[in-house]
Design an enzyme around this catalytic site. Structure first.
Site, PDB file in Angstrom:
ATOM      1  N   THR A 116       0.927  -1.123  -0.086  1.00 15.93           N
ATOM      2  CA  THR A 116       0.075   0.120  -0.090  1.00 15.93           C
ATOM      3  C   THR A 116       0.914   1.297   0.007  1.00 15.93           C
ATOM      4  OG1 THR A 116      -0.028  -0.066   2.698  1.00 15.93           O
ATOM      5  CG2 THR A 116      -1.767  -1.083   1.217  1.00 15.93           C
ATOM      6  N   ASP A 117       0.181   2.494  -0.188  1.00 13.80           N
ATOM      7  CA  ASP A 117       0.777   3.698  -0.010  1.00 13.80           C
ATOM      8  C   ASP A 117       0.531   4.189   1.079  1.00 13.80           C
ATOM      9  OD1 ASP A 117      -1.767   4.572  -0.072  1.00 13.80           O
ATOM     10  OD2 ASP A 117      -2.093   5.436  -2.176  1.00 13.80           O
ATOM     11  N   ALA A 118       0.871   5.463   1.328  1.00 15.08           N
ATOM     12  CA  ALA A 118       0.822   5.961   2.707  1.00 15.08           C
ATOM     13  C   ALA A 118      -0.664   6.097   3.201  1.00 15.08           C
ATOM     14  CB  ALA A 118       1.272   7.287   2.750  1.00 15.08           C
TER      15      ALA A 118
END
Length: 133
Positions: free
Chosen positions: A14-16
């Site tokens: 995932t991203d942030a």
């Protein structure tokens, strides 16, 4: 016939914001295709030793819904077209209710690794995929 492979979304996917990073959907689809081969008794290490590799030639991907951290999803894979030296897969990432998060059409070519040229898909693999269609 459809091959189904479970995928868990990890933090690293995932991203942030906890949403799956776009390129990781292709990784999920790749893993499912590899697992399908393994389920047929085909080991890619053995293929490589025989100078045979499968490479992605083309991919069209449609992002429909954001997959998120800690979701358990399924990759559905089926062979749409089987040619002498390539396969066309239709793959979808879905939840257990059937909602689609991403889908792709992926063209995979069989090549001679040393020559980087197309070669016929081994007969045992053709037969397995042909039975799965």
């Amino acid at each position: 016939m459809m091959f189904v492979w479970p995928i868990s979304i990890y933090y690293e996917d995932t991203d942030a914001g906890g949403v799956v990073y776009h390129s990781n959907y292709l990784n999920f689809f790749e893993r499912a295709r590899t697992q399908w081969l393994k389920s047929m008794g085909v080991r890619q290490a053995e293929l490589l030793a025989e100078d045979i590799a499968f490479v992605v030639k083309h991919a069209e991907i449609d992002f429909r819904k954001a997959a998120k951290f800690e979701q358990d999803l399924l990759v559905e894979s089926k062979v749409e077209e089987l040619k002498k030296a390539s396969l066309v897969f239709h793959q979808r990432l879905v939840d257990h209710q059937g909602d689609c998060y991403c889908e792709a059409t992926v063209v995979v070519a069989c090549i001679s690794l040393s020559r980087m040229r197309p070669r016929a898909i081994p007969l045992n693999i053709v037969q397995e995929f042909d039975c799965a269609r």
